[in-house]
Design a protein around this motif. Structure first.
Motif, PDB file in Angstrom:
ATOM      1  N   GLY A 110       4.248   9.394  51.361  1.00 13.95           N
ATOM      2  CA  GLY A 110       5.599   9.533  51.900  1.00 13.95           C
ATOM      3  C   GLY A 110       6.487  10.385  51.017  1.00 13.95           C
ATOM      4  O   GLY A 110       6.103  10.809  49.917  1.00 13.95           O
ATOM      5  N   PHE A 111       7.688  10.652  51.517  1.00 16.26           N
ATOM      6  CA  PHE A 111       8.709  11.372  50.747  1.00 16.26           C
ATOM      7  C   PHE A 111      10.066  10.914  51.254  1.00 16.26           C
ATOM      8  O   PHE A 111      10.326  10.967  52.456  1.00 16.26           O
ATOM      9  N   GLY A 112      10.919  10.461  50.342  1.00 14.35           N
ATOM     10  CA  GLY A 112      12.283  10.094  50.725  1.00 14.35           C
ATOM     11  C   GLY A 112      12.428   8.635  51.096  1.00 14.35           C
ATOM     12  O   GLY A 112      11.441   7.917  51.256  1.00 14.35           O
ATOM     13  N   PRO A 113      13.690   8.201  51.235  1.00 20.22           N
ATOM     14  CA  PRO A 113      13.991   6.776  51.410  1.00 20.22           C
ATOM     15  C   PRO A 113      13.433   6.161  52.687  1.00 20.22           C
ATOM     16  O   PRO A 113      13.148   4.965  52.718  1.00 20.22           O
ATOM     17  N   SER A 114      13.211   6.969  53.746  1.00 24.48           N
ATOM     18  CA  SER A 114      12.730   6.359  54.986  1.00 24.48           C
ATOM     19  C   SER A 114      11.284   5.891  54.843  1.00 24.48           C
ATOM     20  O   SER A 114      10.805   5.104  55.646  1.00 24.48           O
ATOM     21  N   HIS A 115      10.567   6.363  53.804  1.00 17.53           N
ATOM     22  CA  HIS A 115       9.185   5.934  53.584  1.00 17.53           C
ATOM     23  C   HIS A 115       9.062   5.023  52.361  1.00 17.53           C
ATOM     24  O   HIS A 115       7.978   4.821  51.848  1.00 17.53           O
TER      25      HIS A 115
END
Ligand code: TXA
Ligand code: MG
Length: 313
Positions: free
Chosen positions: A247-252
């Motif tokens: 993943g990458f970023g807060p949503s993951h």
């Protein structure tokens, strides 16, 4: 490839002694680990190509202590000097004409009349270069077509069998190879996006030209490069059955492996190769990777991911 006779982590003095007698050294830099040899010794350089299984027409980077050492064999114009002064020691490689071809042997340059040169910032690399006193060629220490090693253990797994000395510099701070620019006739050209960003370079030398096709971007460079064993699926929203997701970023943020939970491309670059390896060790049907924005280090990350997925970048 592993015969179990790897060297133990040693000292920079031992590494210098090995380089002097034509041996190979696992050398940490701030970008990735290198497999290093005396740049002027064609037998030692041949041993690097053999250990990596690298096509011998792919030239190597000569590592030096700084600008003065580089100018002993590379002809840097005013733009090259400006870039070296701004980014050395650090993750920028300059391709320039060579004026003392014996300093970096023909085999290391793959017969070109140019040379790639950089001054690394890692204190252990600098100690070795100062002790050795001449240019040291060091490609990333992976076998050809595999991800670059960013930890001592990964470097030893890849090409430790071929080295007579090895230095443990801990995990690499940058985790992504140096940016390569050609400073020849005409505008400065970007041959390999990397740890120094396009914007940082353009601020000093104006708009960068693209490389003249893949042949110039990196002579002999393979489209399929930096590849783990598992296939890589890009711009994934999540894992399908049997896949591992990066993943990458807060949503993951809740998923197992996240290149940067806060969505920082520098953090993602530092984690990229180690996470590809960690994902690969789970033997998934594929490694699914989230979209990475193209800004800052995203350009270099996406270049490596496109190569890992088998697309020409
Ligand atoms: O961060 C790095 O640059 C690492 C560390 C160990 O310093 N080294 C590294 O080396 O990535 P290597 O050999 O894996 O990549 C060198 C790149 C290749 O893409 C090669 O084709 C290019 O530099 N290169 C070397 N000499 C060149 C030349 N004369 N003209 C154009 N490209 C050149
Ligand atoms: Mg490499």
């Amino acid at each position: 490839m592993d015969n179990g006779r790897h060297p133990r982590a040693g000292t920079s003095d031992e590494a210098v002694a090995v380089l002097r007698r034509g041996g190979l050294v696992i050398l940490p830099t701030e970008t990735v680990y290198g497999l290093a040899a005396d740049a002027a010794n064609p037998t030692a350089v041949a041993a690097i190509y053999a250990a990596k299984g690298r096509p011998s027409f792919n030239p190597l980077i000569a590592h030096v202590t700084g600008l003065e050492a580089a100018e002993r064999f590379a002809r840097l114009d005013e733009r090259g000097l400006r870039l070296a002064q701004a980014f050395w020691p650090g993750p920028l490689t300059l391709v320039a004409p060579i004026h003392a071809p014996e300093a970096v042997c023909d085999l290391a340059r793959a017969g070109l009349d140019t040379v790639a040169v950089r001054a690394p910032g890692h204190p252990l690399a600098r100690a070795v270069l100062e002790g050795f006193g001449g240019p040291v060629v060091a490609p990333s220490a992976n076998r050809s077509g595999r991800p670059s090693p960013t930890t001592f253990a990964d470097a030893m797994d890849e090409t430790g069998f071929a080295a007579q000395a090895a230095l443990d510099g801990g995990p690499c701070a940058v985790g992504l190879e140096s940016t390569v620019v050609a400073v020849l006739d005409g505008p400065v050209r970007l041959l390999r996006p990397g740890a120094v960003t396009r914007a940082q370079i353009e601020a000093l030398v104006g708009p960068l030209a693209e490389a003249d096709g893949d042949a110039e971007r990196s002579p002999g460079r393979l489209a399929l490069h930096y590849a783990p064993n598992a296939p890589v699926r890009l711009r994934a929203e999540g894992a399908k059955a049997g896949e591992v997701f990066l993943g990458f970023g807060p949503s993951h943020a809740d998923d197992g492996l996240n290149l940067s939970p806060v969505g920082d491309t520098r953090e993602a670059a530092a984690n990229l190769f180690a996470y590809l390896r960690a994902a690969d060790r789970r033997r998934p049907v594929a490694i699914a990777v989230a979209s990475i924005p193209d800004h800052e280090l995203g350009e270099a990350i996406n270049d490596r991911l496109n190569r890992a997925a088998g697309f020409v970048g």
